[in-house]
Design an enzyme around this catalytic site. Structure first.
Site, mmCIF file in Angstrom:
data_model
loop_
_atom_site.group_PDB
_atom_site.id
_atom_site.type_symbol
_atom_site.label_atom_id
_atom_site.label_comp_id
_atom_site.label_asym_id
_atom_site.label_seq_id
_atom_site.Cartn_x
_atom_site.Cartn_y
_atom_site.Cartn_z
ATOM 1 N N TYR A 22 0.819 -1.213 0.000
ATOM 2 C CA TYR A 22 0.000 0.000 0.000
ATOM 3 C C TYR A 22 0.850 1.259 0.000
ATOM 4 O O TYR A 22 0.391 2.322 -0.444
ATOM 5 C CB TYR A 22 -1.000 -0.033 1.151
ATOM 6 C CG TYR A 22 -2.211 -0.838 0.760
ATOM 7 C CD1 TYR A 22 -3.204 -0.278 -0.030
ATOM 8 C CD2 TYR A 22 -2.326 -2.179 1.107
ATOM 9 C CE1 TYR A 22 -4.293 -1.015 -0.447
ATOM 10 C CE2 TYR A 22 -3.413 -2.928 0.693
ATOM 11 C CZ TYR A 22 -4.392 -2.342 -0.089
ATOM 12 O OH TYR A 22 -5.467 -3.078 -0.522
ATOM 13 N N HIS A 46 -5.156 -2.403 7.125
ATOM 14 C CA HIS A 46 -4.545 -3.430 6.285
ATOM 15 C C HIS A 46 -3.543 -4.285 7.055
ATOM 16 O O HIS A 46 -2.854 -5.124 6.472
ATOM 17 C CB HIS A 46 -3.855 -2.787 5.079
ATOM 18 C CG HIS A 46 -4.819 -2.282 4.053
ATOM 19 N ND1 HIS A 46 -5.626 -3.130 3.327
ATOM 20 C CD2 HIS A 46 -5.128 -1.031 3.643
ATOM 21 C CE1 HIS A 46 -6.383 -2.416 2.509
ATOM 22 N NE2 HIS A 46 -6.108 -1.142 2.685
#
Length: 743
Positions: A272, A425
């Site tokens: 990410y 996440h």
């Protein structure tokens, strides 16, 4: 106004940015008028730039031939309307650049006509019909993708701004751009006002448009967030991520402050971070061009430029990002986001010649001032190899929330995660590790459970197995206690805690070492895990020492898995294979593991060998006869075949309070399917044992096949580099300085 008072304490090399004159007209975001002139002068003389331009031209020309399609949105990721709108915004940005560089009106006409089609469609759109997202977009099923669209189309608009008539600009801004920006910000504060990669895209989308149309209100919202009084502090999104907490800085600057450590590590993990780097850096570049007085690339001691270096260091030998937290395997620095990142970091960060070697591998550049600079550097032969050495990257806003270490030696790379939760996440895997050799996985981290943008699999989005398997503690190479997750698998608990670095030392090339503690994953249980990557002339290759010391107030069951890849070669224990498979447990990820076989140690050390990529590997670990040795495989309770069917070797130790797992992982030998010859297919060790284990020290002895003794000692309480230690084990004295001993 906020814009006038932002200041920075620290300096990095942004001298190029200060040469740009503000208020120069359009284009001004990424391309500049002077940059376009420089590019035109260099055309035909800079091979990588010329090739990148040619490829882009061919791609856009083909799209123009196909005609414009702006469909009514209806699909999730991977569906036609989703992919069509995604393709459109990419083509718009590229066409705008081609117009500026090639002076061909057909590209401006294409941009104008498509934007006009969107301006006609957008006012008619309700929110997207798919209801999966906490913040539904209009063109896409989530505001995140709407923000992607605006980041790119704002660049296209900047490139054709002066070519368009005032009437066209009024239509585009009043019917499309401004309503679009307000929808993803004011219309979705739960999306826009938080710290997350989603919000970064939203902030940047609004900010890029604000710079094009000189809208200070939109720019202020982008930089520091919305002033929303009725947004509840502590509110959560559907992923468990915090939207806003009291007193938290928001907007672009908030997303720079919170997720990035001073070393440039991004708490969600490299997958990410890669995704977020494009909006972070493209907006920083635009701000340097339009608002150089903000000195955004100097913010937080130049953290954005450091982040590029950190990202490259979080790749294996093939350039693939290590799949920490949610991360799809195979994502690499060859992605366009990293092409842009490398070009920007080179141009604004002092022209580091090592970045040119990455750019040369990427073999393409961005079609702007930064890409031209990189292409010219490559043409001049200025590149130097990017030296990926052992590195320890801190986590947390202030660098005090654990971190990630990578030990490297002669093709081996050990990745040790002792970081913070990693936002929504994050996975529940404190003190976990993975091991690579020459870019190939040896001991793997599973990564995410998702088939990104493949419509057949959950619309291309996260599968339910991401929560029931991939995030679970047992899915990783770390300790699971009593079959439970770290922090009970709850984000609210995990986000409050992080592991602590005990020490890191890469000063001695033959023994590189990292050690960390975790005291909160299981209340009443403390863990100290140490990895050493050792180069020793009595071994064919470097080997790994894995030492995990556990102290608890209660008796527990301890499971320590190793997710190896390959085919079992040999063990020194017997095991019973089950003819009828059953899951290893009922929840916490155990329900997804088939219990394939069960064995018991026959000696005080256990040997487990396998072959992968025509290389041999051996795990040797200390054991007792009460231990259980489990051969497991992922894939139970997976009726839709969403999970990979990868194997695992699990050490289970029951009904003990305090214990120590001591293991050695070796890479050795090779096999040639052509000559059908196996070389050095057996471990170099004849035994492994713990020779001392108390509050102060843990010592292990490795005996090689040539009967040589190797001793590793860890100081469990004193991590000082200067402390002199003198202890006696058996009839031998050991004296050394520092936190560890190896001879």
């Amino acid at each position: 106004m906020f814009l006038a008072i932002v200041s920075c304490k620290d300096k990095v090399n942004t001298s190029r940015a200060n040469e740009v004159v503000s208020g120069q007209g359009h284009p001004k975001l990424i391309l500049t008028k002077q940059g376009v002139l420089d590019i035109k002068k260099a055309l035909g003389t800079v091979p990588i730039f010329d090739a990148s331009l040619s490829a882009t031209k061919a791609e856009v020309d083909a799209e123009i031939e196909e005609g414009i399609d702006v469909p009514v949105p209806k699909d999730l990721s991977g569906g036609y309307t989703h992919e069509r709108h995604k393709r459109n915004f990419l083509m718009l940005q590229k066409a705008g650049v081609l117009f500026q560089i090639l002076d061909n009106d057909k590209y401006a006409i294409y941009v104008r006509d498509m934007l006009m089609a969107y301006a006609k469609l957008y006012p008619t759109l309700p929110v997207h019909p798919q209801t999966r997202s906490y913040a539904r977009g209009k063109l896409f099923w989530q505001c995140l993708n709407d923000s992607n669209w605006l980041v790119y189309t704002a660049q296209a608009y900047d490139c054709v701004y002066e070519w368009l008539s005032e009437k066209d600009r009024n239509i585009l801004e009043n019917d499309l751009f401004i309503p679009f920006a307000k929808f993803i910000s004011e219309g979705n504060p739960q999306f826009f006002n938080r710290v997350h990669n989603h919000s970064t895209w939203g902030n940047v989308a609004v900010g890029m448009l604000a710079l094009v149309i000189d809208n200070d209100e939109l720019l202020e919202n982008a930089l520091i967030g919305l002033k929303v009084d009725n947004l509840k502090a502590g509110m959560k999104d559907n992923d468990g991520g915090l939207i806003q907490v009291e007193g938290q800085k928001l907007g672009f600057y908030g997303n720079l402050d919170e997720p990035f450590s001073p070393d440039g590590y991004y708490n969600e993990g490299p997958y990410y971070q890669r995704y977020a780097m494009y909006p972070f850096l493209i907006f920083a570049q635009a701000l340097q061009n339009v608002k150089p007085e903000l000195k955004v690339l100097e913010y937080k001691d130049g953290v954005l430029l450091k982040a590029v270096n950190a990202l490259i260091n979080l790749t294996d030998a093939n350039g693939n990002f290590f799949p920490l937290n949610d991360g799809q395997k195979g994502m690499s620095y060859y992605t366009d986001a990293l092409v842009s990142a490398v070009d920007i970091a080179y141009y604004y960060g002092g022209k580091n010649p090592e970045l040119l070697s990455i750019a040369k591998k990427q073999n393409k550049v961005v079609l702007d001032d930064t890409g031209l600079s990189v292409a010219m550097g490559v043409k001049a032969g200025l590149e130097l190899p990017f030296q990926k050495k052992s590195i320890n990257l801190s986590d947390g806003k202030n660098g005090d929330e654990g971190g990630v270490g990578v030990l490297r030696s002669h093709g081996l790379e050990l990745v040790y995660k002792y970081a913070s939760q990693g936002s929504s996440h994050g996975h529940y895997d404190k003190l976990s590790f993975s091991l690579y050799e020459n870019g190939n996985e040896v001991i793997q981290d599973y990564g995410l459970s998702r088939f990104v943008n493949i419509e057949q699999k959950g619309g291309g989005n996260y599968l339910k197995e991401n929560k029931t398997w991939a995030k679970q503690t047992i899915a990783h190479n770390t300790l699971s206690v009593n079959g439970q997750n770290h922090f009970k698998g709850k984000f609210e608990i995990g986000s409050k805690h992080h592991s602590e670095l005990y020490f890191y030392n890469d000063e001695q090339p033959n023994v590189q070492i990292i050690s960390a503690t975790e005291d909160n994953a299981y209340p009443g249980t403390k863990m100290l895990r140490t990895f050493a990557l050792v180069k020793d002339g009595d071994f064919e290759k470097p080997f790994v020492i894995d030492l995990l010391k556990v102290k608890s107030l209660t008796k527990n069951q301890y499971d320590l898995p190793y997710y190896y890849l390959g085919h079992i070669m040999k063990t020194n224990f017997e095991y019973n294979s089950f003819s009828q498979l059953k899951p290893l447990g009922k929840n916490n990820g155990y329900q997804h593991l088939w219990n394939e076989a069960l064995g018991k140690p026959t000696e005080d050390y256990t040997v487990f060998s396998w072959k992968n990529n025509n290389l041999f590997y051996t795990l040797t670990t200390t054991s007792s006869k009460a231990d259980q040795l489990i051969l497991a495989r992922i894939g139970a309770n997976d009726p839709e075949y969403n999970l990979r069917k990868d194997p695992s070797f699990i050490l289970r130790r029951k009904d003990v309070k305090n214990t120590t797992f001591a293991s050695v992982i070796e890479s050795h030998g090779s096999y040639s399917p052509v000559s059908e010859l196996a070389l050095n297919a057996y471990s170099h060790l004849s035994s492994l044992k713990i020779i001392l284990d108390n509050e102060d020290y843990t010592a292990i002895e490795l005996i090689t096949k040539s009967n040589k003794s190797k001793v590793f000692i860890l100081s469990n309480k004193d991590n000082s580099k200067d402390k002199n230690h003198n202890i006696k084990i058996g009839d031998k004295n050991y004296n050394w300085i520092g936190a560890y001993y190896y001879r």
